[in-house]
Design an enzyme around this catalytic site. Structure first.
Site, PDB file in Angstrom:
ATOM      1  N   GLU A 167     -30.813 -20.555 -44.051  1.00  0.00           N
ATOM      2  CA  GLU A 167     -31.729 -21.648 -43.711  1.00  0.00           C
ATOM      3  C   GLU A 167     -31.313 -22.450 -42.485  1.00  0.00           C
ATOM      4  OE1 GLU A 167     -32.420 -23.897 -47.307  1.00  0.00           O
ATOM      5  OE2 GLU A 167     -33.529 -22.239 -48.183  1.00  0.00           O
ATOM      6  N   GLU A 351     -35.228 -16.523 -51.625  1.00  0.00           N
ATOM      7  CA  GLU A 351     -35.134 -17.615 -52.610  1.00  0.00           C
ATOM      8  C   GLU A 351     -36.525 -18.055 -53.004  1.00  0.00           C
ATOM      9  OE1 GLU A 351     -32.821 -21.145 -51.619  1.00  0.00           O
ATOM     10  OE2 GLU A 351     -31.218 -19.905 -50.802  1.00  0.00           O
TER      11      GLU A 351
END
Ligand code: FCB
Length: 440
Positions: A167, A351
């Site tokens: 991320e 995710e």
């Protein structure tokens, strides 16, 4: 669970994800101090100033946790390696115990027939590097390359897949502009630099791993769908600006070797000198694209400095995080990412999941909300696949309840409940539902 494994294409991979600082227990095994330890020790940053020194004690209990993964029928496990566990000072002397630990962990997965999928960096920057400016210092690309060489030199031969950085938006913008994560800066210059350097570090690590002869390398991007609060042009512009610096900056850098034009007025003056010259490293070819997806947000224009917008509360049902439940966003992101960025590359949902205020009652943890969340998001994945998108796998966040960063241990994302006093693991109903799905 209404889905069955056989509803998905042959070879589609199911996995569960975790990260080092959130579960291992950073107090164990000679790991060095990280910026999360000091961020957490500073009043007002983290709920009850909670930290990751013990976390789920996965450092000692990984065998038990991997038994749970195996019993559920998962194909893959996405974990991360802590830089400070391997190199306590970020550079220089290696902590042999740390390398040995990731070696044992890898073999414990393979013994159970589970594919190890590593992320090199999931946020716990060694404090010694933070002292040198961390992600705002261009040298971090080289430091990260060296760490990559050391850790993958040890376990890279047994990895199924690897992504350098979890991320990039969180590592840079959330942590240097919003100030919500370590190092907790709120500074546009630091943010712009971190945004660029995190991608430079990503590309550098890809180059190092290619040099080690590794393949199946990707990137993991967190995406948040962005909608305008109303039909006005100003709100549309606000939503596009958010989409620009949250989603498109990182995908654009890696897959198009360019940053979105809409950001240049605000961020351009703060990017490091000659940033345009780094795209051959940043845009190194990848083998797959990972998307982390949880929610959407709603925006309108506001006065004040860049980015000239403010979020408004959306009307949809929310999770324990206060995040709107919006599975359509996952479908839209898969289609858009394939169409505009990653083309034919396999897409993995690296995710997806939700926090819920789960409680144990009579040895069970009923979490029908999570089962419904997973079902509707798998609907979105199946719809995208039916329309031709190359989705090749889906990972649930998370295997265990864990340290949810600035929100401490209160937000429970696990398929398995963890009692943070006794450390006892109790599979939730969602774990049992996923297990049932994977057997069919
Ligand atoms: C993601 C992070 C992960 C966890 C989930 C809820 O942004 O990668 O560590 O915090 O959100």
């Amino acid at each position: 669970m209404k889905h069955k494994r056989s509803d998905f294409p042959e070879g589609f991979q199911f996995g569960a994800a975790t990260s080092a600082y959130q579960i291992e227990g950073h107090g164990f095994g000679g790991a060095g101090e990280t910026h999360w330890d000091t961020f957490a020790a500073t009043p007002g940053n983290v709920v009850r100033a909670e930290h990751g020194q013990r976390a789920c004690d996965h450092y000692h209990r990984y065998e038990e946790d991997f038994d749970l993964l195996q019993a559920a029928g998962f194909d893959c496990y996405r974990f991360s390696t802590s830089w400070a566990r391997v190199l306590p000072e970020g550079r220089g002397t290696v902590n042999q115990q740390g390398l040995d630990y990731y070696d044992r962990l890898t073999d414990a997965l393979l013994e159970r027939g589970i594919k190890p999928c590593a992320t090199l960096y999931h946020w716990e920057l060694p404090s010694a590097l933070s002292d040198l400016g961390g992600w705002t210092n261009r040298d971090i690309a080289g430091w990260f390359g060296d760490f990559t060489e050391i850790i993958m030199g040890r376990i890279g031969d047994r990895m199924h897949s690897v992504a350098p950085i979890n991320e990039p938006w969180c590592v840079s913008f959330l942590s240097h502009f919003v100030g919500a994560h370590a190092p907790g800066l709120r500074d546009i210059r630091a943010a712009a630099r971190a945004m660029h350097h995190v991608l430079l570090a990503h590309g550098t690590a890809i180059g190092v791993m290619r040099g080690l002869g590794m393949d199946n390398l990707g990137g993991v991007f967190n995406l948040e769908w962005s909608d305008p609060a109303d039909d006005s042009e100003a709100s549309h512009h606000a939503a596009e600006m958010y989409d620009g610096y949250y989603n498109r900056f990182f995908l654009g850098g890696v897959f198009k070797k360019a940053y979105p034009e809409i950001l240049m007025e605000g961020l351009g003056p703060h990017l490091p000198q000659n940033w345009q010259d780094d795209f051959d490293i940043i845009g190194a070819p990848l083998d797959w694209c990972g998307l982390n997806y949880y929610t959407r947000s709603v925006h309108r224009a506001s006065q004040g400095p860049w980015p000239h917008h403010q979020a408004v509360e959306g009307p949809l049902p929310k999770t324990q995080m206060g995040w709107e439940i919006y599975p359509e966003g996952l479908y839209k992101f898969i289609m858009r990412t394939a169409r505009e960025y990653s083309g034919d590359l396999p897409i993995f949902i690296t995710e997806n999941g939700m926090a819920n205020a789960d409680v144990i009652s009579g040895g069970r943890v009923p979490d029908p909300e999570r089962i419904a969340y997973i079902e509707t998001h798998l609907d979105a994945v199946r719809q995208a696949i039916a329309e031709g998108a190359p989705v090749a796998g889906y990972f649930l966040w998370s295997l265990l309840d864990n340290y949810e960063w600035a929100l401490g241990y209160e937000k429970r994302f696990g398929l398995v409940h963890v009692d943070f006093d006794t450390l006892q693991r109790t599979p939730k109903d969602s774990y049992l539902a996923v297990k049932d799905m994977l057997a069919k």
